[in-house]
Design a protein around this motif. Structure first.
Motif, PDB file in Angstrom:
ATOM      1  N   ASP A  66      -1.674  16.609 -58.271  1.00  0.00           N
ATOM      2  CA  ASP A  66      -2.162  16.411 -57.363  1.00  0.00           C
ATOM      3  C   ASP A  66      -0.824  16.726 -55.673  1.00  0.00           C
ATOM      4  OD1 ASP A  66      -4.851  16.061 -55.414  1.00  0.00           O
ATOM      5  OD2 ASP A  66      -4.178  13.609 -55.364  1.00  0.00           O
ATOM      6  N   GLY A  67      -1.575  17.928 -55.074  1.00  0.00           N
ATOM      7  CA  GLY A  67      -1.557  18.099 -53.477  1.00  0.00           C
ATOM      8  C   GLY A  67      -0.563  19.222 -53.706  1.00  0.00           C
ATOM      9  N   VAL A  68      -0.011  19.461 -54.433  1.00  0.00           N
ATOM     10  CA  VAL A  68       0.790  21.079 -54.414  1.00  0.00           C
ATOM     11  C   VAL A  68       0.229  22.058 -54.768  1.00  0.00           C
ATOM     12  CG1 VAL A  68       3.010  21.914 -56.355  1.00  0.00           C
ATOM     13  CG2 VAL A  68       2.955  19.921 -55.489  1.00  0.00           C
ATOM     14  N   SER A  69       0.283  22.911 -53.754  1.00  0.00           N
ATOM     15  CA  SER A  69      -0.531  24.545 -53.530  1.00  0.00           C
ATOM     16  C   SER A  69       0.374  24.826 -54.749  1.00  0.00           C
ATOM     17  CB  SER A  69      -1.265  24.740 -52.430  1.00  0.00           C
ATOM     18  OG  SER A  69       0.204  25.340 -51.723  1.00  0.00           O
ATOM     19  N   THR A  70       1.422  25.552 -54.511  1.00  0.00           N
ATOM     20  CA  THR A  70       2.087  27.062 -55.072  1.00  0.00           C
ATOM     21  C   THR A  70       3.229  25.951 -55.634  1.00  0.00           C
ATOM     22  OG1 THR A  70       2.714  27.982 -53.249  1.00  0.00           O
ATOM     23  CG2 THR A  70       0.705  28.814 -53.827  1.00  0.00           C
ATOM     24  N   ALA A  71       4.216  26.928 -56.281  1.00  0.00           N
ATOM     25  CA  ALA A  71       5.327  26.266 -56.884  1.00  0.00           C
ATOM     26  C   ALA A  71       6.077  28.172 -57.389  1.00  0.00           C
ATOM     27  CB  ALA A  71       5.580  25.400 -58.015  1.00  0.00           C
ATOM     28  N   ASP A  72       6.970  28.280 -55.923  1.00  0.00           N
ATOM     29  CA  ASP A  72       7.200  30.100 -57.258  1.00  0.00           C
ATOM     30  C   ASP A  72       9.013  29.794 -57.064  1.00  0.00           C
ATOM     31  OD1 ASP A  72       7.663  32.630 -57.219  1.00  0.00           O
ATOM     32  OD2 ASP A  72       7.943  33.393 -54.825  1.00  0.00           O
TER      33      ASP A  72
ATOM     34  N   PHE B 140       2.632  22.427 -50.621  1.00  0.00           N
ATOM     35  CA  PHE B 140       2.626  20.953 -50.933  1.00  0.00           C
ATOM     36  C   PHE B 140       2.461  20.205 -50.169  1.00  0.00           C
ATOM     37  CE2 PHE B 140       6.792  19.877 -50.113  1.00  0.00           C
ATOM     38  CZ  PHE B 140       7.227  18.629 -49.433  1.00  0.00           C
ATOM     39  N   ASP B 141       1.290  19.246 -49.848  1.00  0.00           N
ATOM     40  CA  ASP B 141       0.868  18.105 -48.735  1.00  0.00           C
ATOM     41  C   ASP B 141       1.310  17.198 -48.827  1.00  0.00           C
ATOM     42  OD1 ASP B 141      -1.024  16.481 -47.112  1.00  0.00           O
ATOM     43  OD2 ASP B 141      -2.781  17.261 -48.226  1.00  0.00           O
ATOM     44  N   ASP B 142       2.182  16.424 -47.570  1.00  0.00           N
ATOM     45  CA  ASP B 142       2.936  15.651 -47.782  1.00  0.00           C
ATOM     46  C   ASP B 142       2.358  14.254 -46.997  1.00  0.00           C
ATOM     47  OD1 ASP B 142       2.312  16.574 -45.444  1.00  0.00           O
ATOM     48  OD2 ASP B 142       4.403  16.634 -44.022  1.00  0.00           O
ATOM     49  N   ASN B 143       1.170  13.926 -47.441  1.00  0.00           N
ATOM     50  CA  ASN B 143       0.232  13.275 -47.646  1.00  0.00           C
ATOM     51  C   ASN B 143      -0.142  12.750 -48.988  1.00  0.00           C
ATOM     52  OD1 ASN B 143      -0.142  12.857 -44.853  1.00  0.00           O
ATOM     53  ND2 ASN B 143      -1.514  14.397 -44.572  1.00  0.00           N
ATOM     54  N   LYS B 144      -0.384  13.691 -50.203  1.00  0.00           N
ATOM     55  CA  LYS B 144      -0.334  13.496 -52.116  1.00  0.00           C
ATOM     56  C   LYS B 144       0.034  13.388 -51.974  1.00  0.00           C
ATOM     57  CE  LYS B 144      -4.678  15.493 -51.287  1.00  0.00           C
ATOM     58  NZ  LYS B 144      -6.061  16.945 -52.112  1.00  0.00           N
ATOM     59  N   VAL B 145       1.856  13.840 -52.288  1.00  0.00           N
ATOM     60  CA  VAL B 145       3.022  13.479 -52.826  1.00  0.00           C
ATOM     61  C   VAL B 145       3.679  14.574 -52.027  1.00  0.00           C
ATOM     62  CG1 VAL B 145       3.094  16.524 -53.104  1.00  0.00           C
ATOM     63  CG2 VAL B 145       3.867  15.106 -55.225  1.00  0.00           C
ATOM     64  N   ALA B 146       5.207  13.525 -52.665  1.00  0.00           N
ATOM     65  CA  ALA B 146       6.411  13.160 -51.869  1.00  0.00           C
ATOM     66  C   ALA B 146       7.220  14.223 -52.586  1.00  0.00           C
ATOM     67  CB  ALA B 146       7.035  11.764 -50.905  1.00  0.00           C
ATOM     68  N   ALA B 147       8.705  14.049 -52.033  1.00  0.00           N
ATOM     69  CA  ALA B 147       9.432  14.877 -52.538  1.00  0.00           C
ATOM     70  C   ALA B 147       9.923  14.114 -54.450  1.00  0.00           C
ATOM     71  CB  ALA B 147      10.565  14.977 -52.089  1.00  0.00           C
TER      72      ALA B 147
ATOM     73  N   ASN C 272       8.893  12.803 -55.926  1.00  0.00           N
ATOM     74  CA  ASN C 272       7.448  12.482 -57.445  1.00  0.00           C
ATOM     75  C   ASN C 272       7.789  14.449 -57.675  1.00  0.00           C
ATOM     76  OD1 ASN C 272       5.295  10.945 -55.031  1.00  0.00           O
ATOM     77  ND2 ASN C 272       5.688  10.517 -56.429  1.00  0.00           N
ATOM     78  N   MET C 273       8.126  15.408 -56.932  1.00  0.00           N
ATOM     79  CA  MET C 273       8.275  16.693 -57.280  1.00  0.00           C
ATOM     80  C   MET C 273       9.589  16.608 -58.051  1.00  0.00           C
ATOM     81  SD  MET C 273       7.015  18.674 -54.362  1.00  0.00           S
ATOM     82  CE  MET C 273       7.955  18.016 -52.902  1.00  0.00           C
ATOM     83  N   TYR C 274      10.807  16.350 -58.028  1.00  0.00           N
ATOM     84  CA  TYR C 274      12.070  16.092 -58.518  1.00  0.00           C
ATOM     85  C   TYR C 274      11.756  15.157 -60.382  1.00  0.00           C
ATOM     86  CZ  TYR C 274      13.954  16.400 -54.070  1.00  0.00           C
ATOM     87  OH  TYR C 274      13.658  16.779 -52.543  1.00  0.00           O
TER      88      TYR C 274
ATOM     89  N   GLY D 248      13.410  19.019 -68.342  1.00  0.00           N
ATOM     90  CA  GLY D 248      14.752  18.707 -68.332  1.00  0.00           C
ATOM     91  C   GLY D 248      16.219  20.181 -67.699  1.00  0.00           C
ATOM     92  N   TYR D 249      15.666  19.896 -66.236  1.00  0.00           N
ATOM     93  CA  TYR D 249      16.291  20.578 -65.703  1.00  0.00           C
ATOM     94  C   TYR D 249      16.659  19.655 -64.831  1.00  0.00           C
ATOM     95  CZ  TYR D 249      13.603  24.421 -67.991  1.00  0.00           C
ATOM     96  OH  TYR D 249      13.421  24.929 -68.364  1.00  0.00           O
ATOM     97  N   ASP D 250      17.886  20.437 -63.784  1.00  0.00           N
ATOM     98  CA  ASP D 250      18.504  18.370 -63.101  1.00  0.00           C
ATOM     99  C   ASP D 250      18.325  19.565 -61.502  1.00  0.00           C
ATOM    100  OD1 ASP D 250      19.677  16.717 -64.584  1.00  0.00           O
ATOM    101  OD2 ASP D 250      21.340  19.241 -64.952  1.00  0.00           O
ATOM    102  N   VAL D 251      17.322  18.478 -60.780  1.00  0.00           N
ATOM    103  CA  VAL D 251      17.581  18.279 -59.474  1.00  0.00           C
ATOM    104  C   VAL D 251      19.023  18.228 -58.366  1.00  0.00           C
ATOM    105  CG1 VAL D 251      16.126  18.228 -57.074  1.00  0.00           C
ATOM    106  CG2 VAL D 251      15.220  18.120 -59.548  1.00  0.00           C
ATOM    107  N   LYS D 252      18.887  19.438 -57.640  1.00  0.00           N
ATOM    108  CA  LYS D 252      20.563  19.042 -56.919  1.00  0.00           C
ATOM    109  C   LYS D 252      19.945  19.034 -55.919  1.00  0.00           C
ATOM    110  CE  LYS D 252      22.961  19.182 -60.357  1.00  0.00           C
ATOM    111  NZ  LYS D 252      23.452  17.910 -60.467  1.00  0.00           N
TER     112      LYS D 252
END
Length: 68
Positions: free
Chosen positions: A28-34, A46-53, A55-57, A64-68
């Motif tokens: 909720d709050g992410v509009s696009t991911a490319d 994303f809407d930073d009032n609804k989702v924070a970094a 949460n995305m990480y 199964g992927y690593d965020v750096k």
């Protein structure tokens, strides 16, 4: 609205791209991911009032992927 480019390790194919983009856009709050496979990152709008970094990480790491 905010934009963040997240460095992700382990993505190598269209399946990887779809998995990460879907995981993020289902939040909720992410509009696009490319995903850019060549650069190994994903640009997220994303809407930073609804989702924070963190949460995305977490959504990326659950696929199964690593965020750096």
């Amino acid at each position: 609205m905010a934009t963040e480019t997240i460095k992700v390790e382990g993505m190598s194919c269209e399946h990887c791209k779809h998995a990460v983009e879907s995981a993020l856009t289902n939040l909720d709050g992410v509009s696009t991911a490319d995903v850019n496979l060549d650069q190994g990152n994903v640009k997220v709008d994303f809407d930073d009032n609804k989702v924070a970094a963190p949460n995305m990480y977490e959504a990326i790491e659950e696929q199964g992927y690593d965020v750096k």
